[in-house]
Each structure stands twice: as C-alpha cells, then as structure tokens.
Scaffold this active site. Structure first.
Site, PDB file in Angstrom:
ATOM      1  N   ARG A  94     -57.336  24.334   0.413  1.00 18.38           N
ATOM      2  CA  ARG A  94     -58.461  23.812   1.182  1.00 18.38           C
ATOM      3  C   ARG A  94     -59.175  24.905   1.959  1.00 18.38           C
ATOM      4  O   ARG A  94     -60.242  24.672   2.521  1.00 18.38           O
ATOM      5  CB  ARG A  94     -57.971  22.766   2.189  1.00 18.38           C
ATOM      6  CG  ARG A  94     -57.555  21.477   1.562  1.00 18.38           C
ATOM      7  CD  ARG A  94     -57.346  20.407   2.620  1.00 18.38           C
ATOM      8  NE  ARG A  94     -56.753  19.227   2.024  1.00 18.38           N
ATOM      9  CZ  ARG A  94     -57.440  18.325   1.328  1.00 18.38           C
ATOM     10  NH1 ARG A  94     -58.730  18.472   1.164  1.00 18.38           N
ATOM     11  NH2 ARG A  94     -56.829  17.288   0.824  1.00 18.38           N
ATOM     12  N   ARG A 133     -70.875   2.779   0.823  1.00 19.62           N
ATOM     13  CA  ARG A 133     -69.886   1.687   0.831  1.00 19.62           C
ATOM     14  C   ARG A 133     -70.251   0.591   1.828  1.00 19.62           C
ATOM     15  O   ARG A 133     -70.479   0.855   3.005  1.00 19.62           O
ATOM     16  CB  ARG A 133     -68.508   2.231   1.206  1.00 19.62           C
ATOM     17  CG  ARG A 133     -67.654   2.625   0.017  1.00 19.62           C
ATOM     18  CD  ARG A 133     -66.423   3.360   0.482  1.00 19.62           C
ATOM     19  NE  ARG A 133     -65.610   2.529   1.379  1.00 19.62           N
ATOM     20  CZ  ARG A 133     -64.660   1.704   0.959  1.00 19.62           C
ATOM     21  NH1 ARG A 133     -64.375   1.618  -0.319  1.00 19.62           N
ATOM     22  NH2 ARG A 133     -63.970   0.981   1.816  1.00 19.62           N
ATOM     23  N   ARG A 177     -68.855  14.620   8.759  1.00 23.20           N
ATOM     24  CA  ARG A 177     -67.542  14.941   8.193  1.00 23.20           C
ATOM     25  C   ARG A 177     -67.698  15.865   6.989  1.00 23.20           C
ATOM     26  O   ARG A 177     -66.972  16.825   6.812  1.00 23.20           O
ATOM     27  CB  ARG A 177     -66.849  13.633   7.799  1.00 23.20           C
ATOM     28  CG  ARG A 177     -65.367  13.742   7.552  1.00 23.20           C
ATOM     29  CD  ARG A 177     -64.732  12.357   7.444  1.00 23.20           C
ATOM     30  NE  ARG A 177     -65.442  11.524   6.503  1.00 23.20           N
ATOM     31  CZ  ARG A 177     -65.666  10.222   6.681  1.00 23.20           C
ATOM     32  NH1 ARG A 177     -65.253   9.607   7.751  1.00 23.20           N
ATOM     33  NH2 ARG A 177     -66.328   9.521   5.769  1.00 23.20           N
TER      34      ARG A 177
END
Ligand SMILES: [Zn+2]
Length: 226
Positions: A94, A133, A177
C-alpha cells in the site's frame, strides 16, 4: 522453507478501479494464487498460526500489523502448494515502505516482483463508481447509480420505500477518502515505474477488455502458464 519463489504479480489500482474482480479472473486464467492481504490476515487468525496470533495481538490492541509480520505471512503463503506457479497480490503493498520490504524479502529467496500492472481509472469515474451507492430505508436493498439503478429514481423497486445514501457513500466523503488513498498509490506507482515493472492499462473499457489488456501486459513478463 527453501521452496523456490514463483512468479509475483502486484496488481495495482485505486478503490473502485475493479481490481478485486480482475484479480479473480486473472489468477484463474494464469494459474496464480490470488492473495488479498485481508484474506491472509483472516485465514492466519482463524487457523491460529504463530503469525496469526501475533497479528491478532496487534489488531486487538487497535494497532496496525507491522509490515514485517504481513511479509512473513505472505512468504508462508508463497510456500503453499497452490502458489508454486506464483501469486497475484491484491491490496499489498500500500506504500513504498511496504514495497521495499517486499522487494528485500523476495530477493532473499531469489524472487522478485515480475510485473506490476496498474488499472488506471480517472478520479471522476472513481468517485462516480464509489459514490453511487444508495440503499432503501425499509430493508437496505442496495442500488448503484452506475451499475444497478432503480427503475424509478429514489424509490426501491422491491418495496417502494425511499432510497438514501449512507454518509460513508456521499460524494464528498468518498472523494476525501479517495484523495488520501491516491496519494499513497501514486508513490507505489512511482516505485514500480523506477523498478521497470509498471504496466499501465486503461481501466475504463469494460471488464472483458480490461482483462485482455492486463493479460497482454502480464503474460510476456511471466511467461504463459495457462
Ligand atoms: Zn427495498
């Protein structure tokens, strides 16, 4: 363990780029073990391996599992029978520190990252995919503005109740984010570019085409094993 290290493919992409889907398709087509680090943790904790117990200790204390522990788990995974041809890493490294730890650990066993394909999707598309969503108030039936829109806007097809977005799924939250995650991803991309193994693939052409382009990028680097 002295088993030789198989091929190592590091699949890169932002959240929403379709990495998990492609990882499953590719691992099957190429005969590589699909290794998602989340699954790795869960399996080690469930099986109570020594590393799993160590990792659980960190997680129970709310701390991050150190890279060295994660890498040890990866190396154990690499030594398992289904990983002899190699692995496809999904979700690791990451950041560049993890990338460097991975490089050293593989090098000690005579291995390396053979290729790091990157599924590139513009940020605006990612926000649309991740932020689309909606769920219904009555039963939580899920919808997605891009992938699965309701027949009537704002209304659940099943029970007619109102659709709403969780705060986590609202565009501003998603974008904030995402920005953080893209920063770390950029550094990892730079790392693998510097090491000459980065292959960028257009992630906006649909699942089938993206798979085809990924195979074109990966197969010459690892040899065709399908
Ligand atoms: Zn519903």
């Amino acid at each position: 363990m002295t088993a030789s290290i198989g091929r190592v493919v590091v699949l890169l992409g932002a959240p929403g780029a379709g990495k998990g889907t492609q990882a499953q398709i590719l691992s099957e087509r190429l005969g590589l073990a699909h290794v998602a680090t989340g699954d790795l943790f869960r399996a080690a904790v469930r099986d109570e391996t020594p590393l799993g117990v160590t990792a659980k200790g960190y997680m129970d204390r709310g701390e991050l599992v150190p890279d060295a522990v994660t890498i040890e788990m990866l190396l154990e995974r690499l030594a398992q029978p289904d990983a002899q041809a190699g692995i496809l890493l999904d979700g690791f490294p990451r950041n560049t520190a993890q990338a460097e730890v991975l490089r050293k650990a593989l090098a000690e066993k005579g291995g390396r990252v053979d290729v790091a394909p990157y599924i590139e999707v513009p940020e605006a598309d990612l926000v649309a995919r991740l932020g689309g969503r909606w769920i219904c108030r009555a039963a939580g039936h899920p919808y997605h503005l891009v992938g699965k829109p309701p027949i009537k806007e704002g209304i659940c097809d099943v029970d007619g109740s109102e659709l709403y977005q969780r705060s986590d799924d609202q565009p501003e939250t998603v974008q904030a984010r995402l920005r953080q995650q893209l920063g770390a991803l950029d550094q990892v991309l730079g790392y693998y570019r510097d090491h000459g193994v980065l292959k960028t693939v257009d992630g906006t052409t649909g699942i089938v085409n993206v798979t085809a382009d990924l195979l074109k990028a990966i197969v010459p680097a690892i040899g065709d094993r399908s």
